[in-house]
Design an enzyme around this catalytic site. Structure first.
Site, PDB file in Angstrom:
ATOM      1  N   HIS A  19       3.686  -2.348   3.095  1.00  0.00           N
ATOM      2  CA  HIS A  19       3.730  -0.978   2.565  1.00  0.00           C
ATOM      3  C   HIS A  19       5.047  -0.732   1.847  1.00  0.00           C
ATOM      4  O   HIS A  19       6.108  -0.731   2.482  1.00  0.00           O
ATOM      5  CB  HIS A  19       3.580   0.022   3.712  1.00  0.00           C
ATOM      6  CG  HIS A  19       2.278  -0.103   4.443  1.00  0.00           C
ATOM      7  ND1 HIS A  19       2.063  -1.046   5.419  1.00  0.00           N
ATOM      8  CD2 HIS A  19       1.120   0.588   4.315  1.00  0.00           C
ATOM      9  CE1 HIS A  19       0.819  -0.923   5.867  1.00  0.00           C
ATOM     10  NE2 HIS A  19       0.226   0.055   5.216  1.00  0.00           N
TER      11      HIS A  19
ATOM     12  N   ASP B   2       0.813  -1.211   0.000  1.00  0.00           N
ATOM     13  CA  ASP B   2       0.000   0.000   0.000  1.00  0.00           C
ATOM     14  C   ASP B   2       0.847   1.262   0.000  1.00  0.00           C
ATOM     15  O   ASP B   2       1.999   1.262   0.437  1.00  0.00           O
ATOM     16  CB  ASP B   2      -0.855   0.048   1.279  1.00  0.00           C
ATOM     17  CG  ASP B   2      -1.960  -0.986   1.292  1.00  0.00           C
ATOM     18  OD1 ASP B   2      -1.962  -1.884   0.430  1.00  0.00           O
ATOM     19  OD2 ASP B   2      -2.822  -0.894   2.187  1.00  0.00           O
TER      20      ASP B   2
END
Ligand code: NI
Length: 294
Positions: free
Chosen positions: A246, A100
């Site tokens: 991430h 992400d």
């Protein structure tokens, strides 16, 4: 997505002029310290699409690395497959790893190198505004066979927004991805995991996006160190799982060679989120226990 406020690292912070995301998901209107990011400013049109990977050495493994051997399974799933997924009931040792908050001009290309060596295809939930800043990174991501998902345009807490604002967040990210790489998206992940059931149904019916949460969260955004990120993911991953990570954070990327190799050696095969959903086994009653609806 992060379910706690995350600090955006300095390069992204100045690039986006975002300031710091506060606990409530507001964007504090702090003035970014542009002076600290003068190295390669993506805000300069001459640099758009030209971000290079010069600051950084990919941590090559010594000897041979395991390879993901999956072929090219279908990514077509029916709209009836579900509105929300945190994992998918599948037959076989299939998992999806997701990243992400990119694209990031240095960390994402480094991650792509690591994935390519292992033939691992991942799913990237991108922020539209970052796509506009780093379209070349997104194009490379798409060209190398990864899937792109919608993570909103400005990374606000969508559960606090009106329907029209949610629609706009989805639409603007979709347009940014289309402009940069000419592709659409099949799924979305809400920033901070925050999306009301009515909003999930809205984005499902209007955009065709199931809401994708996760079954494995290594809390990598707290930067516990690469070895901790690796051990948490290896301990928690099971078949049908969706791993949250991430590519915004360099530590997360540092953790990936050992993480991916460990999962491959355990016998897992990586597919994208849409491919995982397309593999879903239709078992009456199973879905209710696997997909939270709130
Ligand atoms: Ni996020």
């Amino acid at each position: 997505m992060e379910n706690k406020p995350h600090k955006i690292d300095e390069s992204i912070r100045c690039n986006l002029n975002l300031g710091v995301l506060t606990r409530r998901g507001f964007i504090a209107a702090t003035t970014a310290t542009l002076a600290s990011c003068k190295a390669v400013s993506p805000l300069n049109p001459e640099n758009v699409g030209k971000q290079t990977n010069t600051n950084y050495r990919t941590p090559y493994a010594s000897g041979s690395v395991p390879r993901n051997n999956i072929g090219n399974p279908s990514s077509n799933f029916p709209s009836s497959a579900g509105v929300t997924f945190s994992r998918v009931l599948v037959s076989g040792n299939y998992i999806a790893i997701t990243f992400d908050d990119g694209p990031h001009p240095q960390n994402t290309p480094r991650l792509l190198d690591i994935l390519a060596v292992r033939n691992v295809k991942a799913t990237f939930y991108v922020i539209g505004r970052s796509v506009d800043l780093h379209p070349g990174v997104l194009r490379r991501t798409v060209a190398e066979g990864h899937e792109i998902g919608n993570h909103s345009h400005t990374h606000r807490l969508l559960s606090k927004l009106s329907s029209s604002e949610v629609r706009q967040e989805m639409q603007r990210c979709q347009e940014a991805v289309g402009r940069a790489a000419g592709v659409g998206m099949r799924t979305m992940r809400p920033p901070y995991g925050g999306l009301l059931q009515s909003q999930r149904e809205l984005v499902h019916s209007e955009f065709g996006y199931p809401t994708i949460l996760w079954s494995v969260d290594p809390l990598d955004w707290k930067r516990p160190g690469p070895s901790v990120v690796t051990s948490r993911i290896l301990a928690a991953t099971t078949a049908g799982g969706i791993v949250l990570a991430h590519d915004l954070h360099s530590q997360t990327v540092d953790a990936m060679p050992a993480t991916l190799d460990g999962l491959l050696r355990k016998g897992y095969n990586f597919v994208t989120v849409s491919q995982l959903i397309a593999m879903k086994i239709e078992t009456p009653g199973a879905q209710a226990s696997l997909t939270p609806t709130n």
